[in-house]
Design an enzyme around this catalytic site. Sequence first.
Site, short mmCIF file in Angstrom:
data_model
loop_
_atom_site.label_atom_id
_atom_site.label_comp_id
_atom_site.label_asym_id
_atom_site.label_seq_id
_atom_site.Cartn_x
_atom_site.Cartn_y
_atom_site.Cartn_z
N CYS A 282 -42.49 95.28 46.71
CA CYS A 282 -41.24 94.57 46.36
C CYS A 282 -40.08 95.30 46.10
O CYS A 282 -39.04 95.29 46.76
CB CYS A 282 -41.69 93.64 45.27
SG CYS A 282 -42.96 92.55 45.67
N1 LIG Z 1 -47.85 92.25 46.35
C1 LIG Z 1 -47.02 91.68 45.55
O1 LIG Z 1 -47.08 91.95 44.24
C2 LIG Z 1 -46.06 90.65 45.97
C3 LIG Z 1 -45.54 89.85 45.21
C4 LIG Z 1 -44.56 88.75 45.34
C5 LIG Z 1 -44.31 88.86 46.87
N2 LIG Z 1 -44.92 89.41 47.53
C6 LIG Z 1 -44.74 89.24 49.11
O2 LIG Z 1 -45.56 88.65 49.62
C7 LIG Z 1 -45.82 89.03 51.05
C8 LIG Z 1 -47.28 89.53 51.45
O3 LIG Z 1 -47.45 90.55 50.54
P1 LIG Z 1 -49.05 91.16 50.02
O4 LIG Z 1 -48.76 92.26 49.19
O5 LIG Z 1 -49.81 90.15 49.77
O6 LIG Z 1 -49.49 91.89 51.34
P2 LIG Z 1 -50.70 92.43 51.78
O7 LIG Z 1 -50.75 93.51 52.74
O8 LIG Z 1 -51.61 92.58 50.52
O9 LIG Z 1 -51.54 91.21 52.65
C9 LIG Z 1 -51.05 90.68 53.85
C10 LIG Z 1 -52.19 90.12 54.76
O10 LIG Z 1 -51.50 89.81 55.85
C11 LIG Z 1 -52.51 90.09 57.14
N3 LIG Z 1 -51.62 89.93 58.42
C12 LIG Z 1 -50.74 90.85 58.76
N4 LIG Z 1 -50.23 90.19 59.87
C13 LIG Z 1 -51.05 89.20 60.00
C14 LIG Z 1 -50.98 88.19 61.59
N5 LIG Z 1 -50.35 88.16 62.30
N6 LIG Z 1 -52.31 87.29 61.11
C15 LIG Z 1 -52.94 87.30 60.13
N7 LIG Z 1 -52.97 88.10 59.10
C16 LIG Z 1 -51.94 88.95 59.29
C17 LIG Z 1 -52.82 91.43 56.82
O11 LIG Z 1 -54.03 91.96 57.30
C18 LIG Z 1 -52.94 91.59 55.30
O12 LIG Z 1 -54.29 91.31 54.82
C19 LIG Z 1 -44.72 89.95 51.38
O13 LIG Z 1 -43.73 89.60 51.88
C20 LIG Z 1 -44.50 90.62 49.90
O14 LIG Z 1 -43.11 91.19 49.69
C21 LIG Z 1 -45.79 90.46 47.42
#
Ligand SMILES: NC(=O)c1ccc[n+]([C@@H]2O[C@H](COP(=O)([O-])OP(=O)(O)OC[C@H]3O[C@@H](n4cnc5c(N)ncnc54)[C@H](O)[C@@H]3O)[C@@H](O)[C@H]2O)c1
Length: 445
Positions: A282
């Site tokens: 982030c």
């Molecule tokens: N991690 C955090 O602390 C956090 C906090 C707030 C917001 N976010 C936001 O949330 C979003 C997700 O982050 P995250 O940390 O959960 O990511 P992550 O990498 O942990 O998880 C994302 C998942 O999406 C899957 N994926 C990717 N492309 C795909 C597709 N085409 N079809 C199906 N699945 C698919 C991946 O395999 C993965 O398992 C981002 O935009 C991030 O900025 C994250």
Amino acid sequence: MSSATNVAESRVQGLLGKIDRASAKVGVIGLGYVGLPFAVEKGKVGFKVLGFDRNPVRVERVNRGENFIGDVDDEDLRDLVRRGRIRATADMDHLADMDAIVIAVPTPLNKNLNPDLQYVENVTREIAGRLRPGQLISLESTTYPGTTDGIMKPILEARGLKAGRDFFLAHSPERVDPGNARYTTKNTIKVVGASDPFSLQVAVAFYRKTILTVVAVSSAAAAELSKVFENTFRAVNIALVNELTLLCDRMGLSVWEVLDAAFTKPFGIMPFYPGPGVGGHCIPLDPHYLEWKAREFNFSTHFIALAGEINRHMPEFVAEKALRLLSDRGKGLKGSRILALGVAYKKDIDDPRESPAAEVIRLLLERHATVVYHDPHVARFTGNGLDLLSRPLTAEEVRGADLVLVLTDHSAVDYPMVVREAVQVLDTRNATKRVAGEKPNVVLL
Ligand SMILES: NC(=O)c1ccc[n+]([C@@H]2O[C@H](COP(=O)([O-])OP(=O)(O)OC[C@H]3O[C@@H](n4cnc5c(N)ncnc54)[C@H](O)[C@@H]3O)[C@@H](O)[C@H]2O)c1
């Protein structure tokens, strides 16, 4: 009232009824740090949740009830899978069966620090090919203002269905703070925005089912900007204390003492602490989404650019300070053994993404130091040209290092032992604060 409005109203009522009874089928695309905890919360209040992920390993693990995200309770997931409340699949055709679809896929930057929306666009196309009237689509991924309405909506409407009439489209940015036991998905206030009243009504009802307080804003773009601003606020304030750290280093003052004193003020100030840089999915990335979007309006976001510059400089400063400490003892980086403590991007979590530790270690290796690491939560540290395995934290390991470099302040580390056994410690997080007694061998950032 026009017949189009009647049709839309009956779709709204239909979906609201299913949400209220928790009989709506919920699809969650992306079973990561955001998606899996969300799926569990929805499952716990009775929804049937189908998780979609293109990673077959994640799909299999969920279906076995095997947790892999720190913020999810192992037993909660096992129980929900056993009771058939949560399942996972890689087959996007099941999207057509869902009543509400939440998108939680990555939103990274490309090499030029520009937004890379390929994941959001890909899943939007997958949904668009199967979209049916009455569905709610909500984007939770962090992104610049205009993504939901400007990128997703045209893809979803391409086959003739209209947002706000046939289907509902919203943005609700995720605020999860991994490792934070006090604020979880359930008790963190959630912002929801949509650009038409029906979508907003449905989305607010959907989130109210699992989240204690939901705040509605008048557009998806306002919700998008609120999230990017939150992360920019952190990036800028961290940069401010990091800049103060650089100045204190020159002035021979302890930035930690100065900050502790400043934060005793009971109003008008908020604690932020320095460190070896910023990490995670982030803070280092999201402000650049806004910076990029602002250019479209011929506008320069000076604070974001400056904060990025200062925060990205911190690993270099840490490496340089390590070199200074060693040379004060008649040593160079070449031939010295450095034990890095902690490589996760923050305390008590297992996520090493964008961790500043990677750049610090790379710089030390580039200058021919031998670097080993210990992290109780990260067994293997890869990326940035590195592939290292965590070593057990023993007294011998600590004694054998010319310098112990604390990069993450994990609670599980035995700091009294580290301070007792180490020749010298460079502590970039003030993790040794609670070790009692004189600590002549500890240098803070
Ligand atoms: N991690 C955090 O602390 C956090 C906090 C707030 C917001 N976010 C936001 O949330 C979003 C997700 O982050 P995250 O940390 O959960 O990511 P992550 O990498 O942990 O998880 C994302 C998942 O999406 C899957 N994926 C990717 N492309 C795909 C597709 N085409 N079809 C199906 N699945 C698919 C991946 O395999 C993965 O398992 C981002 O935009 C991030 O900025 C994250």
